[in-house]
Motif scaffolding. Structure first.
Motif, PDB file in Angstrom:
ATOM      1  N   PHE A 253      -9.534   7.292   3.432  1.00  0.00           N
ATOM      2  CA  PHE A 253      -8.182   7.286   2.883  1.00  0.00           C
ATOM      3  C   PHE A 253      -7.115   7.551   3.950  1.00  0.00           C
ATOM      4  N   ASN A 254      -7.531   7.431   5.208  1.00  0.00           N
ATOM      5  CA  ASN A 254      -6.591   7.502   6.327  1.00  0.00           C
ATOM      6  C   ASN A 254      -5.825   8.826   6.368  1.00  0.00           C
ATOM      7  N   ASP A 256      -5.244  12.813   7.889  1.00  0.00           N
ATOM      8  CA  ASP A 256      -5.328  13.462   9.200  1.00  0.00           C
ATOM      9  C   ASP A 256      -6.456  14.485   9.232  1.00  0.00           C
ATOM     10  N   LYS A 268      -0.943   9.747  -0.381  1.00  0.00           N
ATOM     11  CA  LYS A 268      -1.291   8.972   0.808  1.00  0.00           C
ATOM     12  C   LYS A 268      -1.870   7.621   0.424  1.00  0.00           C
ATOM     13  N   ILE A 269      -2.742   7.608  -0.580  1.00  0.00           N
ATOM     14  CA  ILE A 269      -3.324   6.349  -1.041  1.00  0.00           C
ATOM     15  C   ILE A 269      -2.248   5.418  -1.584  1.00  0.00           C
ATOM     16  N   VAL A 271       0.960   5.327  -1.003  1.00  0.00           N
ATOM     17  CA  VAL A 271       1.849   4.817   0.055  1.00  0.00           C
ATOM     18  C   VAL A 271       1.144   3.740   0.877  1.00  0.00           C
ATOM     19  N   ASP A 272      -0.077   4.033   1.309  1.00  0.00           N
ATOM     20  CA  ASP A 272      -0.801   3.081   2.155  1.00  0.00           C
ATOM     21  C   ASP A 272      -1.126   1.783   1.427  1.00  0.00           C
ATOM     22  N   GLN A 273      -1.449   1.887   0.147  1.00  0.00           N
ATOM     23  CA  GLN A 273      -1.846   0.714  -0.639  1.00  0.00           C
ATOM     24  C   GLN A 273      -0.666   0.067  -1.375  1.00  0.00           C
ATOM     25  N   ASN A 274       0.513   0.631  -1.169  1.00  0.00           N
ATOM     26  CA  ASN A 274       1.722   0.103  -1.810  1.00  0.00           C
ATOM     27  C   ASN A 274       1.575   0.065  -3.340  1.00  0.00           C
TER      28      ASN A 274
END
Length: 335
Positions: A253-254, A256, A268-269, A271-274
């Motif tokens: 899930f990218n 840190d 985070k998911i 945002v990253d996956q829009n």
């Protein structure tokens, strides 16, 4: 990766629906199966290898499996960590299971599923109830049992295709629990000798023992997501992986670092996956786009269910204490 933070020691979420999930069609199905036992020669119990102990229904052993030859099939081994297979099988046999077969129905060349019919016939012939005067019965009747969504119907279809060369789905298959609503008529899965398999509705435990056990069932999609809440299911996945020192989710899930906060992961998911959705402000005004955290939770849970987070056995905490070597492998796996 920076210093690993402290994580929760217990999972607190619970609901009455989680601890008392026993749909009416399942209670009726159990009664019908008991009535059908008189005409059954053997029982095949199918179970999810990711939860070899937690998901088992005690009613099976008490009312069904104890009175006929009983073959236990651990399915979905492609999704389960089977590095402690011998310990898992040993415990199952200690609990009364005599024969265990491991299957992966996603693999069209899975050898184990091809051996089930011959194994079952051998067990019937060596059983105390087998009629020795009838050395070559014209047919055998087998009953398939198991809690919801463990692959019972898929197994029947695979056996049928292997032994009769018939393609297609003789038993209904679905990704949601409770697809097989009633005990069906026998399905011919083998020609010589004739073997008929009776499919059955999945029967979940009328009461799970504790919250963690119930959440394991929910995570494996044995209990409907909406009965628990997909956000809670996702939170349990995070809790369990942290407790097992399994930090593969960090890379997946990218993130840190490992975290114990589900909101950090879902944001985070999203945002990253829009993953956004439009909402209407309560105070009025134009529609606004906001992060859809519910869909982010589905995204996270699907990663586990599809095996994209790696192979996991949720019942590893019910096996003997890990050795130093095992813990070292876990730490190495998290890097």
């Amino acid at each position: 990766m920076s210093q690993i933070p402290m994580f929760r020691e217990s999972f607190q979420h619970a609901s009455k629906e989680l601890l008392h999930w026993f749909p009416g069609h399942m209670a009726k199905g159990l009664r019908v199966m008991q009535q059908k036992l008189r005409s059954m020669d053997g029982i095949i119990e199918v179970h999810d290898a990711r939860i070899p102990f937690s998901g088992r229904n005690p009613l099976f052993e008490d009312r069904l499996a104890s009175v006929r030859p009983h073959l236990f099939v651990l399915n979905k081994i492609d999704l389960a960590d089977m590095s402690r297979k011998d310990e898992i099988v040993s415990r199952l046999k200690y609990e009364g299971v005599t024969e265990v077969i491991l299957t992966n129905l996603k693999n069209g060349q899975d050898k184990a599923s091809k051996e089930i019919v011959s194994k079952m016939i051998d067990m019937i012939k060596s059983g105390t109830r087998f009629d020795r005067a009838m050395t070559s019965p014209s047919s055998y009747n087998l009953l398939v049992i198991g809690i919801p969504n463990v692959g019972k119907s898929s197994l029947i279809n695979r056996i049928r295709t292997v032994h009769t060369k018939r393609e297609g789905k003789a038993a209904p298959v679905g990704a949601e629990p409770g697809v097989t609503r009633a005990v069906q008529q026998g399905i011919l899965v083998n020609i010589k000798p004739k073997v008929y398999i009776l499919d059955s509705p999945g029967i979940a435990q009328p009461r799970v023992n504790n919250v963690v056990e119930g959440m394991k069932l929910a995570l494996c999609n044995i209990i409907h997501d909406h009965k628990v809440g997909i956000d809670i299911v996702a939170d349990f996945l995070l809790f369990y992986m942290n407790k097992a020192a399994d930090f593969r989710y960090v890379k997946a899930f990218n993130l840190d670092n490992p975290t114990d906060k589900i909101m950090e992961v879902l944001v985070k998911i999203a945002v990253d996956q829009n993953i956004y959705h439009k909402v209407k402000p309560v105070t009025g005004g134009p529609w606004m786009e906001k992060l859809n955290l519910e869909q982010a939770a589905y995204f996270m849970v699907r990663k586990f269910r599809s095996g994209e987070l790696g192979k996991i056995c949720l019942d590893s905490d019910q096996l003997p204490t890990h050795t130093t070597a095992t813990l070292s492998r876990q730490r190495a796996r998290s890097r």
